[in-house]
Design a protein around this motif. Sequence first.
Motif, PDB file in Angstrom:
ATOM      1  N   ASP A   1       0.530  -1.423  -0.155  1.00  0.00           N
ATOM      2  CA  ASP A   1       0.444  -0.010   0.217  1.00  0.00           C
ATOM      3  C   ASP A   1       0.762   1.236   0.196  1.00  0.00           C
ATOM      4  O   ASP A   1       1.053   2.128  -1.010  1.00  0.00           O
ATOM      5  CB  ASP A   1      -1.094   0.087   1.150  1.00  0.00           C
ATOM      6  N   GLU A   2       1.904   1.177   0.494  1.00  0.00           N
ATOM      7  CA  GLU A   2       2.388   2.464   0.591  1.00  0.00           C
ATOM      8  C   GLU A   2       3.363   2.737  -0.589  1.00  0.00           C
ATOM      9  O   GLU A   2       3.536   3.436  -1.211  1.00  0.00           O
ATOM     10  CB  GLU A   2       3.960   2.360   2.086  1.00  0.00           C
ATOM     11  N   SER A   3       3.836   1.223  -0.802  1.00  0.00           N
ATOM     12  CA  SER A   3       4.732   1.957  -2.400  1.00  0.00           C
ATOM     13  C   SER A   3       4.175   2.203  -3.449  1.00  0.00           C
ATOM     14  O   SER A   3       4.345   2.909  -4.186  1.00  0.00           O
ATOM     15  CB  SER A   3       5.067   0.101  -3.360  1.00  0.00           C
ATOM     16  N   ARG A   4       2.942   1.689  -3.780  1.00  0.00           N
ATOM     17  CA  ARG A   4       2.028   2.285  -4.724  1.00  0.00           C
ATOM     18  C   ARG A   4       0.734   3.843  -3.918  1.00  0.00           C
ATOM     19  O   ARG A   4       1.420   4.525  -4.882  1.00  0.00           O
ATOM     20  CB  ARG A   4      -0.187   0.876  -4.007  1.00  0.00           C
ATOM     21  N   ARG A   5       0.869   4.020  -2.908  1.00  0.00           N
ATOM     22  CA  ARG A   5       0.700   5.861  -2.856  1.00  0.00           C
ATOM     23  C   ARG A   5       1.879   6.799  -2.975  1.00  0.00           C
ATOM     24  O   ARG A   5       1.678   7.417  -3.343  1.00  0.00           O
ATOM     25  CB  ARG A   5       1.285   5.768  -1.023  1.00  0.00           C
ATOM     26  N   ARG A   6       3.259   6.071  -2.421  1.00  0.00           N
ATOM     27  CA  ARG A   6       4.706   6.742  -3.689  1.00  0.00           C
ATOM     28  C   ARG A   6       4.210   6.664  -5.227  1.00  0.00           C
ATOM     29  O   ARG A   6       4.957   7.539  -5.566  1.00  0.00           O
ATOM     30  CB  ARG A   6       5.692   5.951  -3.177  1.00  0.00           C
ATOM     31  N   ILE A   7       3.967   5.487  -6.017  1.00  0.00           N
ATOM     32  CA  ILE A   7       4.276   5.966  -6.911  1.00  0.00           C
ATOM     33  C   ILE A   7       3.385   6.910  -7.165  1.00  0.00           C
ATOM     34  O   ILE A   7       3.612   7.255  -8.046  1.00  0.00           O
ATOM     35  CB  ILE A   7       3.574   4.396  -7.627  1.00  0.00           C
TER      36      ILE A   7
ATOM     37  N   PHE B   1       7.966   5.441 -16.746  1.00  0.00           N
ATOM     38  CA  PHE B   1       8.248   4.758 -15.493  1.00  0.00           C
ATOM     39  C   PHE B   1       9.339   5.420 -14.764  1.00  0.00           C
ATOM     40  O   PHE B   1       9.807   4.927 -13.654  1.00  0.00           O
ATOM     41  CB  PHE B   1       7.926   3.502 -15.569  1.00  0.00           C
ATOM     42  N   VAL B   2      10.813   4.960 -15.417  1.00  0.00           N
ATOM     43  CA  VAL B   2      11.788   4.918 -14.724  1.00  0.00           C
ATOM     44  C   VAL B   2      12.015   7.156 -14.033  1.00  0.00           C
ATOM     45  O   VAL B   2      12.457   7.029 -12.935  1.00  0.00           O
ATOM     46  CB  VAL B   2      13.156   5.769 -16.208  1.00  0.00           C
ATOM     47  N   ASP B   3      11.326   7.666 -14.375  1.00  0.00           N
ATOM     48  CA  ASP B   3      10.949   9.315 -14.143  1.00  0.00           C
ATOM     49  C   ASP B   3      10.843   9.238 -12.675  1.00  0.00           C
ATOM     50  O   ASP B   3      10.841   9.312 -11.643  1.00  0.00           O
ATOM     51  CB  ASP B   3      10.680   9.960 -14.752  1.00  0.00           C
ATOM     52  N   ILE B   4       8.923   8.097 -12.633  1.00  0.00           N
ATOM     53  CA  ILE B   4       8.418   8.389 -11.458  1.00  0.00           C
ATOM     54  C   ILE B   4       9.183   7.258 -10.737  1.00  0.00           C
ATOM     55  O   ILE B   4       8.856   7.529  -9.219  1.00  0.00           O
ATOM     56  CB  ILE B   4       6.793   6.728 -12.371  1.00  0.00           C
ATOM     57  N   ALA B   5       9.928   6.297 -10.915  1.00  0.00           N
ATOM     58  CA  ALA B   5      10.663   5.573  -9.897  1.00  0.00           C
ATOM     59  C   ALA B   5      11.218   6.418  -9.276  1.00  0.00           C
ATOM     60  O   ALA B   5      12.068   6.232  -7.926  1.00  0.00           O
ATOM     61  CB  ALA B   5      11.403   4.356 -11.275  1.00  0.00           C
TER      62      ALA B   5
ATOM     63  N   SER C   1       9.430   9.091  -6.420  1.00  0.00           N
ATOM     64  CA  SER C   1       8.690   8.018  -5.572  1.00  0.00           C
ATOM     65  C   SER C   1      10.352   7.165  -5.118  1.00  0.00           C
ATOM     66  O   SER C   1       9.503   6.703  -3.458  1.00  0.00           O
ATOM     67  CB  SER C   1       7.781   6.981  -6.474  1.00  0.00           C
ATOM     68  N   GLY C   2      11.318   7.107  -5.912  1.00  0.00           N
ATOM     69  CA  GLY C   2      12.136   5.941  -4.894  1.00  0.00           C
ATOM     70  C   GLY C   2      11.379   4.534  -4.545  1.00  0.00           C
ATOM     71  O   GLY C   2      11.899   3.599  -4.271  1.00  0.00           O
ATOM     72  N   ILE C   3      10.795   4.003  -5.600  1.00  0.00           N
ATOM     73  CA  ILE C   3      10.177   2.857  -5.311  1.00  0.00           C
ATOM     74  C   ILE C   3      11.123   2.430  -7.431  1.00  0.00           C
ATOM     75  O   ILE C   3      10.641   3.314  -7.904  1.00  0.00           O
ATOM     76  CB  ILE C   3       8.455   2.684  -6.002  1.00  0.00           C
ATOM     77  N   SER C   4      11.234   1.021  -6.935  1.00  0.00           N
ATOM     78  CA  SER C   4      11.859   0.137  -8.232  1.00  0.00           C
ATOM     79  C   SER C   4      11.132   0.353  -9.472  1.00  0.00           C
ATOM     80  O   SER C   4       9.490   0.366  -9.236  1.00  0.00           O
ATOM     81  CB  SER C   4      12.588  -1.584  -7.480  1.00  0.00           C
TER      82      SER C   4
END
Length: 202
Positions: free
Chosen positions: A14-20, A38-42, A45-48
């Motif tokens: 849930d936390e990963s989804r929120r950060r993305i 997706f690279v920009d979003i990663a 967000s700090g998510i892979s």
Amino acid sequence: MTTPAPRRMDEIGDESRRRILDAAEELFAERGFDRTSFVDIARRSGISRGSIPWHFKNKDGLVMAVVERVVERIWPAERYETVPTLTEVFAETAGLLRSGNSALVFMVLVEALGDRGVVTEQYQQFFARRREGIEVLLRLRRPAGVDPAVAQEKERTAAVALNGALLGIHLQALVDPDNVDLDSALMSIASLFERNLADVWA
């Protein structure tokens, strides 16, 4: 019976989804959909990068998830548990404009009108929620003796017009904030509408 505690993996998901979603919303508002990867979003967000399609399948799925969240934040379903006054409708429009990512609403419109149109349904839902709120307001102020079938159609038309005015003011304030006094413009429309309210059912 006690409710089971959320599993740690669910909380992480849930936390990963929120950060993305947070990162995607910011980047879509800043750059638009096509120029956000997706690279920009990663990075933001700090998510892979590999986790993004795991949560949202593809970019279209991510766009729709962002739009659904924005629409729910702007005009949540529980908003219909209370009837908005005209002043509240205008105040909520002003609040949307000042929310930080309000430009996203118009980027969604561009996407909805484009070739892919992946968010058309979500944008239709946004418009419908706004109109429904205005129609409820008008229905409660409907004069006695007006044919309900005729009144309903006229209220729907008035809601389209008023919603268009609200969004038009919003767009002008976004594009030219130094020359558009948001609050004064909204109150001007409210005053005009109130003075001519009887004409809705004429």
